[in-house]
Scaffold this motif. Structure first.
Motif, PDB file in Angstrom:
ATOM      1  N   ILE A  69       0.796  -1.155  -0.163  1.00 11.08           N
ATOM      2  CA  ILE A  69       0.005  -0.028  -0.045  1.00 11.08           C
ATOM      3  C   ILE A  69       0.949   1.226  -0.125  1.00 11.08           C
ATOM      4  CG2 ILE A  69      -1.767   1.459   1.247  1.00 11.08           C
ATOM      5  CD1 ILE A  69      -1.418  -1.987   2.174  1.00 11.08           C
ATOM      6  N   TRP A  71       1.138   5.398   0.431  1.00 11.54           N
ATOM      7  CA  TRP A  71       0.523   6.323   1.084  1.00 11.54           C
ATOM      8  C   TRP A  71       1.183   7.503   0.374  1.00 11.54           C
ATOM      9  CZ3 TRP A  71      -3.422   5.333   4.635  1.00 11.54           C
ATOM     10  CH2 TRP A  71      -3.357   4.030   5.072  1.00 11.54           C
ATOM     11  N   VAL A 106      -2.594  -1.069  -4.188  1.00  9.99           N
ATOM     12  CA  VAL A 106      -3.081   0.321  -4.054  1.00  9.99           C
ATOM     13  C   VAL A 106      -2.422   1.590  -3.570  1.00  9.99           C
ATOM     14  CG1 VAL A 106      -4.213  -0.138  -1.501  1.00  9.99           C
ATOM     15  CG2 VAL A 106      -5.457   1.239  -3.140  1.00  9.99           C
ATOM     16  N   THR A 107      -2.882   2.747  -4.107  1.00 10.17           N
ATOM     17  CA  THR A 107      -2.253   4.090  -3.742  1.00 10.17           C
ATOM     18  C   THR A 107      -3.560   4.765  -3.208  1.00 10.17           C
ATOM     19  OG1 THR A 107      -0.669   3.910  -5.380  1.00 10.17           O
ATOM     20  CG2 THR A 107      -0.918   6.026  -4.356  1.00 10.17           C
ATOM     21  N   LEU A 108      -3.141   5.509  -1.790  1.00 11.46           N
ATOM     22  CA  LEU A 108      -4.063   6.184  -1.325  1.00 11.46           C
ATOM     23  C   LEU A 108      -3.462   7.519  -1.409  1.00 11.46           C
ATOM     24  CD1 LEU A 108      -4.763   3.912   1.647  1.00 11.46           C
ATOM     25  CD2 LEU A 108      -6.391   4.275   0.012  1.00 11.46           C
ATOM     26  N   PRO A 125     -13.279   5.967   6.310  1.00  5.61           N
ATOM     27  CA  PRO A 125     -12.518   5.998   4.836  1.00  5.61           C
ATOM     28  C   PRO A 125     -13.434   6.175   3.770  1.00  5.61           C
ATOM     29  CG  PRO A 125     -12.270   4.056   6.137  1.00  5.61           C
ATOM     30  CD  PRO A 125     -12.862   4.852   6.982  1.00  5.61           C
ATOM     31  N   PHE A 129     -13.837   8.715   0.877  1.00  7.15           N
ATOM     32  CA  PHE A 129     -13.840   8.726  -0.398  1.00  7.15           C
ATOM     33  C   PHE A 129     -14.676   9.202  -1.190  1.00  7.15           C
ATOM     34  CE2 PHE A 129     -14.768   5.523  -4.117  1.00  7.15           C
ATOM     35  CZ  PHE A 129     -13.606   5.567  -4.915  1.00  7.15           C
ATOM     36  N   VAL A 134     -10.184  11.559  -0.372  1.00 10.17           N
ATOM     37  CA  VAL A 134      -8.996  10.612  -0.597  1.00 10.17           C
ATOM     38  C   VAL A 134      -9.202  10.056  -2.003  1.00 10.17           C
ATOM     39  CG1 VAL A 134     -10.526   8.737   0.310  1.00 10.17           C
ATOM     40  CG2 VAL A 134      -7.717   8.488   0.213  1.00 10.17           C
ATOM     41  N   LYS A 135      -8.018   9.837  -2.582  1.00  8.04           N
ATOM     42  CA  LYS A 135      -8.275   9.353  -3.978  1.00  8.04           C
ATOM     43  C   LYS A 135      -7.368   7.959  -3.881  1.00  8.04           C
ATOM     44  CE  LYS A 135      -6.160  10.113  -8.559  1.00  8.04           C
ATOM     45  NZ  LYS A 135      -5.273  10.963  -9.266  1.00  8.04           N
ATOM     46  N   ILE A 136      -8.021   6.924  -4.570  1.00  2.00           N
ATOM     47  CA  ILE A 136      -7.633   5.658  -4.344  1.00  2.00           C
ATOM     48  C   ILE A 136      -7.518   5.157  -5.844  1.00  2.00           C
ATOM     49  CG2 ILE A 136      -8.280   3.102  -4.016  1.00  2.00           C
ATOM     50  CD1 ILE A 136     -10.119   4.633  -1.841  1.00  2.00           C
ATOM     51  N   ALA A 143      -8.656  -0.952  -0.326  1.00  2.00           N
ATOM     52  CA  ALA A 143      -8.754   0.432   0.592  1.00  2.00           C
ATOM     53  C   ALA A 143      -9.779   0.372   1.236  1.00  2.00           C
ATOM     54  CB  ALA A 143      -8.565   1.432  -0.685  1.00  2.00           C
TER      55      ALA A 143
END
Length: 155
Positions: A69, A71, A106-108, A125, A129, A134-136, A143
């Motif tokens: 993950i 961040w 996944v990138t948060l 969360p 979203f 927050v962009k996923i 996520a």
């Protein structure tokens, strides 16, 4: 004493996750901005939060989960983006600062205020979203369930 001053004066080693969550809950948007704008204090807070992730990880819940993950905590003004990676593998969680060459599952991506609210249990969360706080990028299902893999304090 402002909330940012309170955070700056903290001996993080002696503060429980619950105490930290209560402090974050009491911070105004202006106070969180003050923390984010002070590069030394921001780095201390991020290092402490990510350092605690390893200790608050719940291996029994993660089971056989294998995931990287990433961040990205976006800076504001002249404050640069901070990048950390959480690797969950073999029932362990390790955190490293900086971006590796590995492809994350996944990138948060979120701002400082939203990051602090998320990791201190002061924001949902899913709500973040939905409100585009927050962009996923990548595995949205992972996520959405990330919080269950960590013992997140409640303020």
């Amino acid at each position: 004493m402002s909330g940012a001053d309170e955070i700056a004066a903290l001996d993080f080693a002696s503060v429980t996750p619950e105490e930290f969550a209560r402090l974050v809950k009491g911070l105004s948007a202006k106070e969180i901005s003050e923390i984010a704008e002070d590069s030394t204090l921001r780095a201390r807070v991020l290092k402490e939060v990510f350092g605690r992730m390893e200790r608050q990880f719940k291996p029994d819940v993660a089971g056989s989960l294998e995931a990287l993950i990433r961040w990205k905590v976006t800076g504001q003004g002249t404050t640069p983006e901070a990048v950390y990676e959480t690797k969950i593998t073999g029932g362990t969680c390790t955190v490293t600062e900086g971006r590796s060459d590995a492809e994350p599952r996944v990138t948060l991506v979120m701002g400082d205020a939203d990051f602090l609210k998320l990791v201190s249990g002061n924001s949902s969360p899913v709500t973040m979203f939905m409100l585009r706080k927050v962009k996923i990028v990548g595995d949205v299902a992972l996520a959405a369930g990330l919080t269950r893999y960590f013992d997140i304090p409640k303020a």
